[in-house]
Design a protein around this motif. Structure first.
Motif, PDB file in Angstrom:
ATOM      1  N   ASN A 189       0.821  -1.209   0.000  1.00 26.39           N
ATOM      2  CA  ASN A 189       0.000   0.000   0.000  1.00 26.39           C
ATOM      3  C   ASN A 189       0.859   1.264   0.000  1.00 26.39           C
ATOM      4  N   ARG A 190       1.872   1.294   0.847  1.00 22.39           N
ATOM      5  CA  ARG A 190       2.675   2.513   0.985  1.00 22.39           C
ATOM      6  C   ARG A 190       3.624   2.721  -0.189  1.00 22.39           C
ATOM      7  N   THR A 191       4.121   1.622  -0.762  1.00 19.95           N
ATOM      8  CA  THR A 191       5.086   1.735  -1.854  1.00 19.95           C
ATOM      9  C   THR A 191       4.405   1.986  -3.192  1.00 19.95           C
ATOM     10  N   HIS A 192       3.296   1.279  -3.443  1.00 21.47           N
ATOM     11  CA  HIS A 192       2.650   1.336  -4.756  1.00 21.47           C
ATOM     12  C   HIS A 192       1.298   2.037  -4.748  1.00 21.47           C
ATOM     13  N   GLY A 193       0.807   2.405  -3.563  1.00 22.95           N
ATOM     14  CA  GLY A 193      -0.507   3.047  -3.502  1.00 22.95           C
ATOM     15  C   GLY A 193      -1.656   2.089  -3.746  1.00 22.95           C
ATOM     16  N   THR A 194      -1.417   0.787  -3.588  1.00 24.87           N
ATOM     17  CA  THR A 194      -2.452  -0.213  -3.836  1.00 24.87           C
ATOM     18  C   THR A 194      -3.586  -0.067  -2.825  1.00 24.87           C
ATOM     19  N   THR A 195      -4.805  -0.038  -3.322  1.00 26.11           N
ATOM     20  CA  THR A 195      -5.982  -0.055  -2.459  1.00 26.11           C
ATOM     21  C   THR A 195      -6.203  -1.496  -2.007  1.00 26.11           C
ATOM     22  N   ILE A 196      -6.248  -1.702  -0.704  1.00 25.01           N
ATOM     23  CA  ILE A 196      -6.336  -3.056  -0.153  1.00 25.01           C
ATOM     24  C   ILE A 196      -7.571  -3.169   0.735  1.00 25.01           C
ATOM     25  N   VAL A 197      -8.334  -4.240   0.514  1.00 26.58           N
ATOM     26  CA  VAL A 197      -9.511  -4.537   1.331  1.00 26.58           C
ATOM     27  C   VAL A 197      -9.324  -5.939   1.903  1.00 26.58           C
ATOM     28  N   VAL A 198      -9.408  -6.052   3.229  1.00 31.32           N
ATOM     29  CA  VAL A 198      -9.144  -7.324   3.900  1.00 31.32           C
ATOM     30  C   VAL A 198     -10.288  -7.658   4.851  1.00 31.32           C
ATOM     31  N   VAL A 199     -10.820  -8.868   4.740  1.00 30.55           N
ATOM     32  CA  VAL A 199     -11.703  -9.409   5.763  1.00 30.55           C
ATOM     33  C   VAL A 199     -10.814 -10.073   6.809  1.00 30.55           C
ATOM     34  N   LEU A 200     -10.993  -9.678   8.074  1.00 31.76           N
ATOM     35  CA  LEU A 200     -10.115 -10.182   9.128  1.00 31.76           C
ATOM     36  C   LEU A 200     -10.939 -10.466  10.381  1.00 31.76           C
ATOM     37  N   HIS A 201     -10.617 -11.582  11.046  1.00 34.13           N
ATOM     38  CA  HIS A 201     -11.296 -11.931  12.298  1.00 34.13           C
ATOM     39  C   HIS A 201     -10.649 -11.256  13.499  1.00 34.13           C
ATOM     40  N   ASP A 202      -9.345 -11.064  13.454  1.00 33.99           N
ATOM     41  CA  ASP A 202      -8.631 -10.524  14.610  1.00 33.99           C
ATOM     42  C   ASP A 202      -8.849  -9.017  14.680  1.00 33.99           C
ATOM     43  N   LEU A 203      -9.696  -8.597  15.606  1.00 33.28           N
ATOM     44  CA  LEU A 203     -10.068  -7.187  15.700  1.00 33.28           C
ATOM     45  C   LEU A 203      -8.885  -6.311  16.093  1.00 33.28           C
ATOM     46  N   ASN A 204      -8.004  -6.805  16.956  1.00 37.11           N
ATOM     47  CA  ASN A 204      -6.856  -5.998  17.366  1.00 37.11           C
ATOM     48  C   ASN A 204      -5.880  -5.782  16.210  1.00 37.11           C
ATOM     49  N   LEU A 205      -5.623  -6.818  15.415  1.00 38.14           N
ATOM     50  CA  LEU A 205      -4.752  -6.643  14.251  1.00 38.14           C
ATOM     51  C   LEU A 205      -5.419  -5.754  13.202  1.00 38.14           C
ATOM     52  N   ALA A 206      -6.733  -5.882  13.064  1.00 36.29           N
ATOM     53  CA  ALA A 206      -7.449  -5.009  12.131  1.00 36.29           C
ATOM     54  C   ALA A 206      -7.297  -3.546  12.543  1.00 36.29           C
ATOM     55  N   CYS A 207      -7.427  -3.275  13.827  1.00 40.31           N
ATOM     56  CA  CYS A 207      -7.255  -1.891  14.313  1.00 40.31           C
ATOM     57  C   CYS A 207      -5.835  -1.391  14.060  1.00 40.31           C
ATOM     58  N   ARG A 208      -4.859  -2.272  14.247  1.00 41.15           N
ATOM     59  CA  ARG A 208      -3.467  -1.853  14.099  1.00 41.15           C
ATOM     60  C   ARG A 208      -3.114  -1.537  12.647  1.00 41.15           C
ATOM     61  N   TYR A 209      -3.652  -2.297  11.695  1.00 36.62           N
ATOM     62  CA  TYR A 209      -3.213  -2.166  10.307  1.00 36.62           C
ATOM     63  C   TYR A 209      -4.180  -1.391   9.409  1.00 36.62           C
ATOM     64  N   ALA A 210      -5.391  -1.137   9.869  1.00 40.19           N
ATOM     65  CA  ALA A 210      -6.379  -0.480   9.009  1.00 40.19           C
ATOM     66  C   ALA A 210      -6.234   1.041   9.014  1.00 40.19           C
ATOM     67  N   ASP A 211      -6.419   1.626   7.839  1.00 31.44           N
ATOM     68  CA  ASP A 211      -6.668   3.067   7.769  1.00 31.44           C
ATOM     69  C   ASP A 211      -8.160   3.329   7.954  1.00 31.44           C
ATOM     70  N   HIS A 212      -8.955   2.378   7.436  1.00 27.66           N
ATOM     71  CA  HIS A 212     -10.411   2.509   7.447  1.00 27.66           C
ATOM     72  C   HIS A 212     -10.982   1.174   7.922  1.00 27.66           C
ATOM     73  N   LEU A 213     -11.855   1.224   8.917  1.00 23.27           N
ATOM     74  CA  LEU A 213     -12.429   0.016   9.491  1.00 23.27           C
ATOM     75  C   LEU A 213     -13.932  -0.010   9.209  1.00 23.27           C
ATOM     76  N   VAL A 214     -14.412  -1.159   8.731  1.00 21.37           N
ATOM     77  CA  VAL A 214     -15.838  -1.351   8.470  1.00 21.37           C
ATOM     78  C   VAL A 214     -16.329  -2.466   9.384  1.00 21.37           C
ATOM     79  N   ALA A 215     -17.259  -2.149  10.278  1.00 21.61           N
ATOM     80  CA  ALA A 215     -17.807  -3.128  11.211  1.00 21.61           C
ATOM     81  C   ALA A 215     -19.194  -3.540  10.740  1.00 21.61           C
ATOM     82  N   MET A 216     -19.378  -4.853  10.511  1.00 24.89           N
ATOM     83  CA  MET A 216     -20.629  -5.370   9.975  1.00 24.89           C
ATOM     84  C   MET A 216     -21.335  -6.284  10.972  1.00 24.89           C
ATOM     85  N   ARG A 217     -22.647  -6.290  10.874  1.00 24.65           N
ATOM     86  CA  ARG A 217     -23.470  -7.266  11.596  1.00 24.65           C
ATOM     87  C   ARG A 217     -24.790  -7.415  10.844  1.00 24.65           C
TER      88      ARG A 217
END
Length: 274
Positions: A189-217
């Motif tokens: 993302n930082r080197t090439h500007g790639t837009t990245i979307v990740v589904v992740l179960h680990d909420l703490n890692l998601a908070c650490r690595y996300a610029d934008h967080l989407v919470a679904m239910r």
């Protein structure tokens, strides 16, 4: 690569047969950023990702790539712009690691275009980045679950798209390789500007690595934005049904969720924050 491509949904409805999973969802993926989609099991995270990648046709609404309906664009044009790593992909029997990763280059091949030095470099770089170069000659079906997962990630990286969607890319990986994969996506993302979307179960890692967080239910977006704004005790309780305390992550400063179980803290002792 550029950050110029856009991906969005409007009133999107996704269903399997008659069972609707996503209900009228409108979402804009921030270009050039890392978006993490979180939520409890069966909330529609993976289904949404499949819809964004054109793997699942909407029953209503639209997915737009660069402002155009993604289902109206040529498949090869979409594949050259948007890469997807689905959950639990299956490799053809007897295929080697190099051959599987090389398939990431297929969207860039024209009818008469032969394998080029650029293709060779893309595959070699992907193998190195995911630490599977030493496995290049091995059959994929001989590898461990963690090794196979890194090979699939290498194939997605070899595609070199401006948009990259990954469904649980850290599945089967030990904690060291989980961090390496998320660091790798951040580098991309930082080197090439790639837009990245990740589904992740680990909420703490998601908070650490996300610029934008989407919470679904329940097939809906309940909250979205920067992790520090989205993640509160109230949101975690609403989305996950989990009591928790929050404290700043000592490494990143992002919210760190400390679950509260009924055997570890009485109701009256649950702190609002640590």
């Amino acid at each position: 690569m550029t950050a110029g491509h856009t991906l969005s949904t409007e009133d999107l409805r996704l269903a399997y047969d008659s069972r609707e999973v996503i209900s009228g969802l409108s979402l804009e993926i921030p270009p050039g950023r890392i978006t993490m989609i979180v939520g409890p099991n069966a909330c529609g995270k993976s289904t949404l990702l499949r819809g964004l990648a054109r793997l699942l046709a909407p029953s209503a609404g639209v997915v737009r790539l660069d402002g155009e309906s993604i289902h109206g664009l040529p498949p090869k044009e979409v594949a050259a712009t948007l890469g997807i790593l689905p959950q639990s992909p299956v490799a053809p029997a007897g295929i080697t690691v190099t051959d599987l990763v090389s398939r990431g280059r297929y969207p860039h091949q024209g009818w008469f275009r032969r394998w080029t030095e650029e293709d060779e470099e893309a595959v070699a770089e992907a193998l190195r980045a995911t630490d599977v170069a030493e496995l290049a000659a091995r059959d994929v079906d001989e590898l461990s679950g963690g090794q196979r997962q890194r090979v699939w990630i290498a194939m997605a990286l070899a595609q070199r798209t401006d948009l990259l969607l990954l469904d649980e890319p850290t599945t089967y990986l030990d904690i060291t390789h989980q961090i390496e994969v998320l660091d790798l996506l951040t580098d991309l993302n930082r080197t090439h500007g790639t837009t990245i979307v990740v589904v992740l179960h680990d909420l703490n890692l998601a908070c650490r690595y996300a610029d934008h967080l989407v919470a679904m239910r329940g097939g809906e977006v309940r909250a979205e934005g920067p992790p520090a704004e989205v993640v509160t005790e109230e949101t975690v309780s609403e989305v996950f049904g989990l009591r928790c305390a929050l404290t700043p992550d000592p490494v990143s400063g992002t919210p760190l969720i400390v679950p509260v179980g009924r055997h570890h803290c009485d109701e009256a002792q649950v702190p609002k924050s640590i």
